[in-house]
Enzyme design. Structure first.
Site, PDB file in Angstrom:
ATOM      1  N   ASP A  91      54.074 -32.208 -20.735  1.00  0.00           N
ATOM      2  CA  ASP A  91      55.058 -32.069 -21.819  1.00  0.00           C
ATOM      3  C   ASP A  91      55.008 -30.612 -22.300  1.00  0.00           C
ATOM      4  O   ASP A  91      54.044 -30.210 -22.961  1.00  0.00           O
ATOM      5  CB  ASP A  91      54.725 -33.006 -22.981  1.00  0.00           C
ATOM      6  CG  ASP A  91      55.008 -34.470 -22.670  1.00  0.00           C
ATOM      7  OD1 ASP A  91      55.082 -34.819 -21.474  1.00  0.00           O
ATOM      8  OD2 ASP A  91      55.132 -35.266 -23.618  1.00  0.00           O
ATOM      9  N   LYS A 164      62.600 -34.048 -24.641  1.00  0.00           N
ATOM     10  CA  LYS A 164      61.775 -34.694 -25.668  1.00  0.00           C
ATOM     11  C   LYS A 164      62.107 -34.091 -27.017  1.00  0.00           C
ATOM     12  O   LYS A 164      62.264 -32.873 -27.147  1.00  0.00           O
ATOM     13  CB  LYS A 164      60.300 -34.495 -25.312  1.00  0.00           C
ATOM     14  CG  LYS A 164      59.315 -35.047 -26.326  1.00  0.00           C
ATOM     15  CD  LYS A 164      57.886 -34.810 -25.823  1.00  0.00           C
ATOM     16  CE  LYS A 164      56.857 -35.110 -26.907  1.00  0.00           C
ATOM     17  NZ  LYS A 164      55.472 -34.842 -26.438  1.00  0.00           N
ATOM     18  N   LYS A 193      62.812 -38.678 -24.365  1.00  0.00           N
ATOM     19  CA  LYS A 193      61.579 -39.125 -25.022  1.00  0.00           C
ATOM     20  C   LYS A 193      61.681 -38.820 -26.506  1.00  0.00           C
ATOM     21  O   LYS A 193      61.937 -37.683 -26.905  1.00  0.00           O
ATOM     22  CB  LYS A 193      60.359 -38.433 -24.420  1.00  0.00           C
ATOM     23  CG  LYS A 193      59.046 -38.798 -25.142  1.00  0.00           C
ATOM     24  CD  LYS A 193      57.839 -38.167 -24.471  1.00  0.00           C
ATOM     25  CE  LYS A 193      56.564 -38.421 -25.292  1.00  0.00           C
ATOM     26  NZ  LYS A 193      55.371 -37.820 -24.653  1.00  0.00           N
TER      27      LYS A 193
END
Length: 235
Positions: A91, A164, A193
């Protein structure tokens, strides 16, 4: 939708600065027990966690976290180190200053550089690439709606699999309007996400219905532990 369905979408997360190995080990155990998508932990614990889990649960870690203003070379190095240590999901935080200046070409190049680093690692160790997932944290609370939409376009073009919402370390976390906006503007099979501030299973269910494919949170497993009972019950 059941409690277990939602847990399968959770990246069970512990990224607080004072986190100890004992705490990391506990969330690894809980992730396996409750069947989450991954554990998301600091880079310094990836090797230890990967060895401890021994393939029972994917390890996710964070790159350029939480501010995103490291150089691309540093982020690439971090990524290669994390993958070498056993991470299966990355991430990364974008350079938000570049977004504010409209330097989207540099943002795109950086995302692709990290994805290439994942590919180089995969090639060297002769593994299938399916598990090496790259998620791009855009920190929605710091962006305008126009910038959020543009980042959806950039991530759609890039090699990353996910966009995300948040690090959880800035002024706000995921919001339902942001997840809906991202879902509406992501194409080419790219996923969303939601992370930061997800309150409970009902909240998580709403995020999933709006289009979130993953949920970054520690709260849901903690609530499942307290709940007991049938995780296959409908929410």
């Amino acid at each position: 939708m059941t409690y277990r369905d939602i847990l399968k979408k959770v990246d069970h997360t512990l990224l607080k600065q004072p986190s100890t190995w004992e705490q990391i080990r506990e969330i690894c155990d809980d992730a396996v027990k409750y069947g989450t998508a991954s554990v998301c932990i600091p880079p310094s614990y990836v090797k230890q966690a990967a060895e401890y889990l021994d393939g029972k649960m994917p390890v996710c870690t964070v790159i350029g976290f939480p501010n995103g203003y490291n150089t691309t070379a540093v982020k690439v190095f971090e990524t290669k180190e994390a993958l070498k240590d056993g991470a299966e999901e990355i991430d990364m935080v974008i350079n938000i200053g570049w977004v504010r200046m409209g330097q989207y070409d540099k943002v795109l190049a950086e995302i692709n550089a990290l994805k290439e680093a994942c590919g180089d690692h995969i090639l060297k160790i002769h593994e299938a690439c399916d598990g090496k997932i790259l998620k791009v944290i855009i920190e929605t609370c710091l962006l305008t709606e126009e910038e959020k939409i543009k980042m959806c376009e950039i991530v759609t073009k890039a090699g990353a699999e996910f966009i995300k919402t948040s690090t959880g370390f800035s002024t706000a976390g995921a919001t339902k309007p942001d997840v809906a906006l991202m879902k509406a503007h992501m194409t080419a099979g790219k996923k969303v996400k939601a992370a930061g501030g997800i309150a409970d299973f009902n909240d998580a269910r709403e995020f999933v219905l709006l289009g979130a494919d993953r949920l970054g949170t520690s709260r849901l497993v903690e609530q499942a532990k307290k709940k007991g009972g049938d995780l296959d019950a409908e929410i």
